[in-house]
Scaffold this active site. Structure first.
Site, short mmCIF file in Angstrom:
data_model
loop_
_atom_site.label_atom_id
_atom_site.label_comp_id
_atom_site.label_asym_id
_atom_site.label_seq_id
_atom_site.Cartn_x
_atom_site.Cartn_y
_atom_site.Cartn_z
N LYS A 264 -11.61 1.23 -1.78
CA LYS A 264 -10.59 1.74 -2.70
C LYS A 264 -11.14 1.75 -4.12
CE LYS A 264 -7.42 1.21 0.87
NZ LYS A 264 -6.93 0.26 1.86
N SER B 289 0.79 -1.23 0.00
CA SER B 289 0.00 0.00 0.00
C SER B 289 0.83 1.28 0.00
CB SER B 289 -0.97 0.00 1.18
OG SER B 289 -0.30 -0.26 2.39
N HIS C 154 -5.37 -3.08 -2.91
CA HIS C 154 -5.01 -2.13 -3.97
C HIS C 154 -4.89 -2.77 -5.35
CE1 HIS C 154 -4.20 0.99 -0.98
NE2 HIS C 154 -3.70 0.01 -0.25
#
Ligand SMILES: *Cc1c(COP(=O)(O)O)cnc(C)c1O
Length: 386
Positions: free
Chosen positions: A239, A179, A207
Protein backbone atom coordinates in the site's frame (compact mmCIF):
# COMPACT_ATOMS: atom_id res chain seq x y z
CA UNK A 1 -30.49 -26.21 -10.43
CA UNK A 2 -28.16 -28.66 -12.11
CA UNK A 3 -26.04 -31.06 -10.12
CA UNK A 4 -22.90 -31.41 -12.24
CA UNK A 5 -19.84 -30.40 -10.25
CA UNK A 6 -18.43 -28.21 -13.02
CA UNK A 7 -21.69 -26.52 -13.88
CA UNK A 8 -20.98 -23.08 -12.42
CA UNK A 9 -23.26 -21.17 -14.79
CA UNK A 10 -26.17 -20.88 -12.33
CA UNK A 11 -23.95 -19.42 -9.62
CA UNK A 12 -22.47 -16.95 -12.06
CA UNK A 13 -25.88 -15.87 -13.31
CA UNK A 14 -27.04 -15.39 -9.75
CA UNK A 15 -24.02 -13.25 -8.85
CA UNK A 16 -24.64 -11.17 -11.94
CA UNK A 17 -28.31 -10.62 -11.08
CA UNK A 18 -27.39 -9.50 -7.55
CA UNK A 19 -24.86 -6.96 -8.85
CA UNK A 20 -22.12 -8.98 -7.17
CA UNK A 21 -20.24 -10.14 -10.24
CA UNK A 22 -16.56 -9.20 -10.07
CA UNK A 23 -14.51 -8.39 -13.13
CA UNK A 24 -10.92 -7.41 -13.78
CA UNK A 25 -9.77 -4.66 -16.07
CA UNK A 26 -6.45 -4.90 -17.82
CA UNK A 27 -4.17 -1.93 -17.35
CA UNK A 28 -1.15 -1.21 -19.47
CA UNK A 29 1.83 0.62 -18.01
CA UNK A 30 2.88 1.51 -14.47
CA UNK A 31 0.73 2.35 -11.47
CA UNK A 32 0.12 6.05 -11.13
CA UNK A 33 -2.53 8.74 -11.18
CA UNK A 34 -3.16 8.18 -14.88
CA UNK A 35 -3.80 4.61 -16.00
CA UNK A 36 -4.17 3.19 -19.48
CA UNK A 37 -7.33 1.09 -19.59
CA UNK A 38 -8.72 -0.37 -22.80
CA UNK A 39 -6.62 2.04 -24.84
CA UNK A 40 -7.91 5.05 -22.90
CA UNK A 41 -6.42 7.17 -20.16
CA UNK A 42 -8.36 7.41 -16.88
CA UNK A 43 -7.67 9.14 -13.57
CA UNK A 44 -7.02 6.56 -10.88
CA UNK A 45 -8.97 6.94 -7.62
CA UNK A 46 -8.87 3.34 -6.46
CA UNK A 47 -5.33 2.29 -5.73
CA UNK A 48 -3.70 1.89 -2.32
CA UNK A 49 -0.49 3.50 -3.51
CA UNK A 50 -1.25 6.40 -1.15
CA UNK A 51 2.14 8.08 -1.31
CA UNK A 52 2.78 7.50 -5.01
CA UNK A 53 5.84 5.31 -4.41
CA UNK A 54 4.88 2.30 -6.56
CA UNK A 55 6.53 3.82 -9.63
CA UNK A 56 8.95 6.20 -7.89
CA UNK A 57 12.18 6.40 -9.95
CA UNK A 58 14.43 5.70 -6.94
CA UNK A 59 12.37 2.69 -5.92
CA UNK A 60 12.41 1.35 -9.47
CA UNK A 61 16.17 1.92 -9.77
CA UNK A 62 16.78 0.11 -6.47
CA UNK A 63 14.71 -2.80 -7.71
CA UNK A 64 16.71 -3.06 -10.96
CA UNK A 65 20.07 -2.87 -9.21
CA UNK A 66 19.02 -5.50 -6.73
CA UNK A 67 17.81 -7.79 -9.53
CA UNK A 68 21.30 -7.56 -11.00
CA UNK A 69 22.80 -8.50 -7.66
CA UNK A 70 20.29 -11.09 -6.38
CA UNK A 71 18.51 -12.31 -9.50
CA UNK A 72 14.73 -12.61 -9.51
CA UNK A 73 13.61 -15.68 -7.60
CA UNK A 74 14.47 -16.11 -3.93
CA UNK A 75 14.87 -19.85 -4.43
CA UNK A 76 13.13 -21.15 -1.32
CA UNK A 77 11.47 -20.29 1.96
CA UNK A 78 13.31 -18.05 4.45
CA UNK A 79 14.08 -21.05 6.65
CA UNK A 80 15.75 -23.01 3.87
CA UNK A 81 18.06 -20.81 1.79
CA UNK A 82 15.83 -17.90 0.70
CA UNK A 83 16.65 -15.36 3.44
CA UNK A 84 19.03 -12.84 1.82
CA UNK A 85 20.97 -9.95 3.27
CA UNK A 86 18.40 -7.68 1.57
CA UNK A 87 15.54 -9.29 3.53
CA UNK A 88 17.56 -9.16 6.72
CA UNK A 89 18.44 -5.48 6.32
CA UNK A 90 14.82 -4.59 5.58
CA UNK A 91 13.67 -6.44 8.70
CA UNK A 92 16.14 -4.49 10.81
CA UNK A 93 15.02 -1.22 9.28
CA UNK A 94 11.33 -2.03 9.80
CA UNK A 95 12.08 -2.88 13.43
CA UNK A 96 13.79 0.50 13.89
CA UNK A 97 10.96 2.27 12.04
CA UNK A 98 8.32 0.78 14.33
CA UNK A 99 10.50 1.11 17.45
CA UNK A 100 10.25 -2.61 18.10
CA UNK A 101 12.95 -5.17 18.85
CA UNK A 102 12.41 -7.10 15.64
CA UNK A 103 10.33 -7.42 12.50
CA UNK A 104 9.58 -10.44 10.33
CA UNK A 105 8.80 -10.30 6.62
CA UNK A 106 5.91 -12.23 5.13
CA UNK A 107 5.21 -12.71 1.44
CA UNK A 108 1.79 -11.01 1.62
CA UNK A 109 -0.38 -9.36 4.24
CA UNK A 110 -3.01 -12.01 3.81
CA UNK A 111 -0.46 -14.66 4.66
CA UNK A 112 0.94 -12.67 7.57
CA UNK A 113 -2.48 -12.48 9.20
CA UNK A 114 -3.28 -16.16 8.67
CA UNK A 115 0.14 -17.09 10.01
CA UNK A 116 0.26 -14.84 13.05
CA UNK A 117 -3.18 -15.61 14.41
CA UNK A 118 -2.95 -19.35 13.90
CA UNK A 119 0.54 -19.41 15.42
CA UNK A 120 -0.53 -17.56 18.56
CA UNK A 121 -3.89 -19.12 19.40
CA UNK A 122 -5.36 -22.59 19.07
CA UNK A 123 -8.17 -24.87 20.09
CA UNK A 124 -8.34 -23.88 23.77
CA UNK A 125 -8.05 -20.14 23.23
CA UNK A 126 -10.33 -17.44 21.93
CA UNK A 127 -10.09 -14.69 19.32
CA UNK A 128 -12.14 -11.49 19.47
CA UNK A 129 -12.30 -9.45 16.29
CA UNK A 130 -13.93 -6.22 15.18
CA UNK A 131 -16.81 -7.11 12.84
CA UNK A 132 -15.36 -5.04 10.01
CA UNK A 133 -11.86 -6.48 10.15
CA UNK A 134 -10.13 -7.32 6.88
CA UNK A 135 -10.99 -10.76 5.47
CA UNK A 136 -7.47 -12.03 6.17
CA UNK A 137 -7.86 -11.35 9.90
CA UNK A 138 -11.25 -13.03 10.00
CA UNK A 139 -9.92 -16.00 8.03
CA UNK A 140 -6.91 -16.24 10.34
CA UNK A 141 -9.25 -16.39 13.33
CA UNK A 142 -11.28 -19.18 11.74
CA UNK A 143 -8.18 -21.11 10.66
CA UNK A 144 -6.73 -21.00 14.17
CA UNK A 145 -9.62 -23.15 15.52
CA UNK A 146 -9.80 -20.92 18.57
CA UNK A 147 -13.25 -19.88 19.72
CA UNK A 148 -14.02 -17.08 17.30
CA UNK A 149 -16.23 -14.09 18.14
CA UNK A 150 -16.74 -10.68 16.63
CA UNK A 151 -17.48 -7.49 18.52
CA UNK A 152 -19.48 -4.57 17.14
CA UNK A 153 -17.46 -2.15 15.02
CA UNK A 154 -15.42 0.20 17.24
CA UNK A 155 -17.52 -0.79 20.25
CA UNK A 156 -15.16 -1.22 23.19
CA UNK A 157 -18.07 -1.81 25.58
CA UNK A 158 -19.13 -4.82 23.52
CA UNK A 159 -15.51 -6.00 23.50
CA UNK A 160 -15.27 -5.55 27.24
CA UNK A 161 -18.42 -7.59 27.80
CA UNK A 162 -17.00 -10.39 25.68
CA UNK A 163 -13.65 -10.26 27.49
CA UNK A 164 -15.46 -10.62 30.81
CA UNK A 165 -17.27 -13.69 29.47
CA UNK A 166 -14.03 -15.41 28.43
CA UNK A 167 -11.67 -17.22 30.74
CA UNK A 168 -9.40 -18.66 28.04
CA UNK A 169 -6.25 -17.06 26.68
CA UNK A 170 -7.62 -14.41 24.34
CA UNK A 171 -6.26 -12.52 21.37
CA UNK A 172 -7.92 -9.21 20.42
CA UNK A 173 -7.57 -8.42 16.72
CA UNK A 174 -8.36 -5.23 14.85
CA UNK A 175 -7.57 -3.25 11.74
CA UNK A 176 -5.84 0.04 12.61
CA UNK A 177 -7.48 1.91 9.73
CA UNK A 178 -10.52 0.02 8.45
CA UNK A 179 -9.92 -0.79 4.83
CA UNK A 180 -13.42 -0.19 3.44
CA UNK A 181 -14.48 2.66 5.78
CA UNK A 182 -11.28 4.57 6.40
CA UNK A 183 -12.09 5.10 10.08
CA UNK A 184 -9.71 4.32 12.95
CA UNK A 185 -9.80 1.72 15.68
CA UNK A 186 -10.06 3.21 19.17
CA UNK A 187 -6.53 2.04 19.80
CA UNK A 188 -6.07 3.55 23.28
CA UNK A 189 -9.23 1.74 24.43
CA UNK A 190 -8.17 -1.55 22.84
CA UNK A 191 -4.71 -1.32 24.41
CA UNK A 192 -6.18 -0.62 27.83
CA UNK A 193 -8.70 -3.45 27.64
CA UNK A 194 -6.04 -5.89 26.47
CA UNK A 195 -3.82 -4.97 29.41
CA UNK A 196 -6.66 -5.11 31.95
CA UNK A 197 -7.73 -8.55 30.77
CA UNK A 198 -4.24 -9.89 30.06
CA UNK A 199 -5.24 -10.51 26.47
CA UNK A 200 -2.99 -10.34 23.43
CA UNK A 201 -3.48 -7.49 20.96
CA UNK A 202 -2.79 -7.70 17.23
CA UNK A 203 -3.20 -4.53 15.14
CA UNK A 204 -3.14 -4.65 11.34
CA UNK A 205 -2.13 -1.18 10.19
CA UNK A 206 -2.06 -1.86 6.44
CA UNK A 207 -3.65 1.52 5.66
CA UNK A 208 -2.13 3.56 8.49
CA UNK A 209 1.59 3.18 7.81
CA UNK A 210 2.85 6.01 5.63
CA UNK A 211 -0.42 7.93 5.95
CA UNK A 212 -0.85 8.57 9.69
CA UNK A 213 1.68 10.06 12.08
CA UNK A 214 4.24 12.77 11.35
CA UNK A 215 6.84 10.18 10.34
CA UNK A 216 4.37 7.83 8.73
CA UNK A 217 4.47 5.52 11.73
CA UNK A 218 0.76 4.80 11.37
CA UNK A 219 -1.94 4.52 13.98
CA UNK A 220 0.46 3.83 16.85
CA UNK A 221 2.32 7.07 16.17
CA UNK A 222 -0.99 8.87 15.60
CA UNK A 223 -2.20 8.00 19.11
CA UNK A 224 1.28 8.25 20.66
CA UNK A 225 1.07 4.80 22.20
CA UNK A 226 4.02 3.00 23.78
CA UNK A 227 5.51 -0.13 22.24
CA UNK A 228 4.20 -2.42 24.98
CA UNK A 229 0.65 -1.13 24.50
CA UNK A 230 0.56 -2.59 20.98
CA UNK A 231 2.75 -5.67 21.26
CA UNK A 232 1.89 -7.26 17.88
CA UNK A 233 1.94 -4.78 15.03
CA UNK A 234 1.40 -5.84 11.44
CA UNK A 235 1.79 -3.80 8.27
CA UNK A 236 1.72 -4.43 4.54
CA UNK A 237 4.21 -3.21 1.95
CA UNK A 238 1.86 -3.16 -1.05
CA UNK A 239 0.00 0.00 0.00
CA UNK A 240 1.72 3.23 1.07
CA UNK A 241 5.14 1.56 0.75
CA UNK A 242 4.33 1.02 -2.93
CA UNK A 243 6.00 -2.40 -3.19
CA UNK A 244 4.87 -5.87 -2.10
CA UNK A 245 4.87 -8.06 0.98
CA UNK A 246 4.14 -7.55 4.67
CA UNK A 247 5.72 -7.58 8.10
CA UNK A 248 4.98 -8.19 11.74
CA UNK A 249 6.90 -6.22 14.35
CA UNK A 250 7.26 -6.98 18.05
CA UNK A 251 9.47 -8.48 20.72
CA UNK A 252 12.33 -10.86 20.09
CA UNK A 253 10.33 -13.76 21.52
CA UNK A 254 7.26 -12.95 19.44
CA UNK A 255 9.31 -13.03 16.24
CA UNK A 256 11.04 -16.26 17.27
CA UNK A 257 7.74 -17.99 17.96
CA UNK A 258 6.40 -16.83 14.58
CA UNK A 259 9.49 -18.19 12.83
CA UNK A 260 8.85 -21.54 14.50
CA UNK A 261 5.08 -21.72 14.16
CA UNK A 262 3.57 -19.45 11.51
CA UNK A 263 2.82 -21.94 8.75
CA UNK A 264 2.33 -19.27 6.09
CA UNK A 265 5.87 -18.15 6.93
CA UNK A 266 7.50 -21.56 7.13
CA UNK A 267 5.90 -23.15 4.09
CA UNK A 268 6.17 -20.47 1.45
CA UNK A 269 8.80 -18.96 -0.82
CA UNK A 270 10.45 -15.77 0.40
CA UNK A 271 9.52 -12.68 -1.58
CA UNK A 272 12.16 -11.66 -4.13
CA UNK A 273 15.21 -9.97 -2.59
CA UNK A 274 14.87 -7.17 -5.14
CA UNK A 275 11.43 -6.37 -3.69
CA UNK A 276 13.04 -6.12 -0.26
CA UNK A 277 15.76 -3.79 -1.59
CA UNK A 278 13.18 -1.61 -3.35
CA UNK A 279 11.21 -1.49 -0.10
CA UNK A 280 14.27 -0.27 1.82
CA UNK A 281 14.26 2.74 -0.47
CA UNK A 282 10.53 3.31 -0.18
CA UNK A 283 10.80 3.04 3.62
CA UNK A 284 13.31 5.87 3.57
CA UNK A 285 11.13 8.02 1.26
CA UNK A 286 8.05 7.24 3.35
CA UNK A 287 9.75 8.59 6.48
CA UNK A 288 11.62 11.56 5.06
CA UNK A 289 9.29 12.96 2.39
CA UNK A 290 6.72 14.28 4.83
CA UNK A 291 5.34 16.53 2.07
CA UNK A 292 3.62 13.45 0.63
CA UNK A 293 1.53 13.01 3.79
CA UNK A 294 0.82 16.74 3.99
CA UNK A 295 -0.28 16.89 0.37
CA UNK A 296 -2.48 13.85 0.86
CA UNK A 297 -4.17 15.56 3.81
CA UNK A 298 -4.88 18.69 1.79
CA UNK A 299 -6.39 16.64 -1.06
CA UNK A 300 -8.55 14.77 1.42
CA UNK A 301 -9.75 17.99 3.06
CA UNK A 302 -10.63 19.46 -0.35
CA UNK A 303 -12.56 16.34 -1.35
CA UNK A 304 -14.50 16.14 1.91
CA UNK A 305 -15.48 19.80 1.82
CA UNK A 306 -16.64 19.54 -1.80
CA UNK A 307 -18.47 16.25 -1.30
CA UNK A 308 -20.28 17.55 1.76
CA UNK A 309 -21.39 20.60 -0.18
CA UNK A 310 -22.92 18.26 -2.76
CA UNK A 311 -24.70 16.28 -0.06
CA UNK A 312 -22.76 13.08 -0.73
CA UNK A 313 -22.74 10.60 2.13
CA UNK A 314 -19.17 10.38 3.42
CA UNK A 315 -17.85 8.27 6.24
CA UNK A 316 -16.04 9.20 9.42
CA UNK A 317 -12.60 9.15 7.85
CA UNK A 318 -9.65 11.50 7.54
CA UNK A 319 -7.45 8.85 5.95
CA UNK A 320 -6.73 8.29 2.25
CA UNK A 321 -9.80 6.03 2.09
CA UNK A 322 -12.87 8.22 1.47
CA UNK A 323 -15.89 6.04 0.74
CA UNK A 324 -19.10 7.52 -0.67
CA UNK A 325 -22.06 5.48 0.51
CA UNK A 326 -24.50 4.32 -2.16
CA UNK A 327 -26.35 1.42 -0.51
CA UNK A 328 -27.58 -0.77 -3.32
CA UNK A 329 -24.97 -2.96 -5.03
CA UNK A 330 -26.33 -2.59 -8.55
CA UNK A 331 -26.51 1.15 -8.19
CA UNK A 332 -22.95 1.31 -6.87
CA UNK A 333 -21.80 -0.61 -9.93
CA UNK A 334 -23.70 1.62 -12.33
CA UNK A 335 -22.33 4.80 -10.73
CA UNK A 336 -18.82 3.38 -10.92
CA UNK A 337 -19.35 2.54 -14.61
CA UNK A 338 -20.68 6.02 -15.31
CA UNK A 339 -17.60 7.54 -13.66
CA UNK A 340 -15.41 5.32 -15.81
CA UNK A 341 -17.10 6.62 -18.93
CA UNK A 342 -16.19 10.12 -17.76
CA UNK A 343 -12.58 9.07 -17.27
CA UNK A 344 -12.48 8.39 -13.51
CA UNK A 345 -11.70 5.00 -12.05
CA UNK A 346 -13.42 4.57 -8.69
CA UNK A 347 -14.23 1.06 -7.54
CA UNK A 348 -17.63 -0.07 -6.32
CA UNK A 349 -17.29 -2.11 -3.13
CA UNK A 350 -20.09 -4.57 -2.50
CA UNK A 351 -20.97 -7.41 -0.16
CA UNK A 352 -19.45 -9.66 1.02
CA UNK A 353 -16.55 -7.18 1.27
CA UNK A 354 -18.91 -4.80 3.15
CA UNK A 355 -22.20 -5.50 4.99
CA UNK A 356 -25.24 -5.84 2.74
CA UNK A 357 -27.05 -2.60 1.98
CA UNK A 358 -23.85 -0.59 2.39
CA UNK A 359 -22.36 -0.81 -1.09
CA UNK A 360 -20.16 2.18 -1.72
CA UNK A 361 -17.70 3.90 -3.97
CA UNK A 362 -14.29 3.55 -2.40
CA UNK A 363 -12.46 6.71 -3.38
CA UNK A 364 -8.78 6.67 -2.50
CA UNK A 365 -6.24 9.44 -2.80
CA UNK A 366 -2.56 9.54 -3.55
CA UNK A 367 0.05 12.22 -2.89
CA UNK A 368 0.50 12.27 -6.67
CA UNK A 369 -3.00 13.65 -7.24
CA UNK A 370 -3.42 17.37 -7.76
CA UNK A 371 -6.24 19.63 -6.61
CA UNK A 372 -7.55 19.76 -10.16
CA UNK A 373 -7.98 15.97 -10.14
CA UNK A 374 -10.03 16.27 -6.96
CA UNK A 375 -12.16 19.05 -8.40
CA UNK A 376 -12.74 17.14 -11.62
CA UNK A 377 -13.79 14.05 -9.67
CA UNK A 378 -16.22 16.12 -7.58
CA UNK A 379 -17.74 17.54 -10.72
CA UNK A 380 -18.15 14.07 -12.24
CA UNK A 381 -19.65 12.75 -8.99
CA UNK A 382 -22.11 15.64 -9.02
CA UNK A 383 -23.27 14.56 -12.45
CA UNK A 384 -23.49 10.82 -11.96
CA UNK A 385 -24.89 10.82 -8.41
CA UNK A 386 -27.56 13.41 -9.17
C1 LIG B 1 -4.57 -5.23 1.93
C2 LIG B 1 -4.78 -5.70 3.32
C3 LIG B 1 -4.25 -6.92 3.75
C4 LIG B 1 -3.61 -7.88 2.79
O1 LIG B 1 -2.35 -7.48 2.42
P1 LIG B 1 -1.73 -8.05 1.06
O2 LIG B 1 -0.28 -7.79 1.18
O3 LIG B 1 -2.39 -7.32 -0.05
O4 LIG B 1 -2.05 -9.52 1.04
C5 LIG B 1 -4.36 -7.24 5.07
N1 LIG B 1 -5.01 -6.43 5.94
C6 LIG B 1 -5.57 -5.27 5.55
C7 LIG B 1 -6.27 -4.42 6.56
C8 LIG B 1 -5.47 -4.88 4.24
O5 LIG B 1 -6.05 -3.75 3.83
Amino acid sequence: MSTGFYDFADQLTQLNQQGLYRQRRVIDGPQGILLQVDGRQVVNFCSNDYLGLANHPEVVAGFKQAADRYGVGSGSAHLICGHSSAHHALEEELAAFTGRARALLFSTGYMANLGVISALVGRNDSVLEDRLNHASLLDGGLLSRAQFKRFRHLDSLDLQAQLLAHTQRTLIVSDGVFSMDGDLADLPALAKLAQQHQAGLLIDDAHGFGVLGHKGGGIVEHFGLAVDEVPILMGTLGKAFGTFGAFVAGSDDLIEILIQKARSYVFTTALPAAVAEATRISLRLLQTETWRREKLQSLIARFRAGAQQQGLQLMNSFTAIQPVLVGDSRQAVSVSQALMRQGFWVSAIRPPTVPSGTARLRVTFSAEHDMQHVDALLEALGKVMA
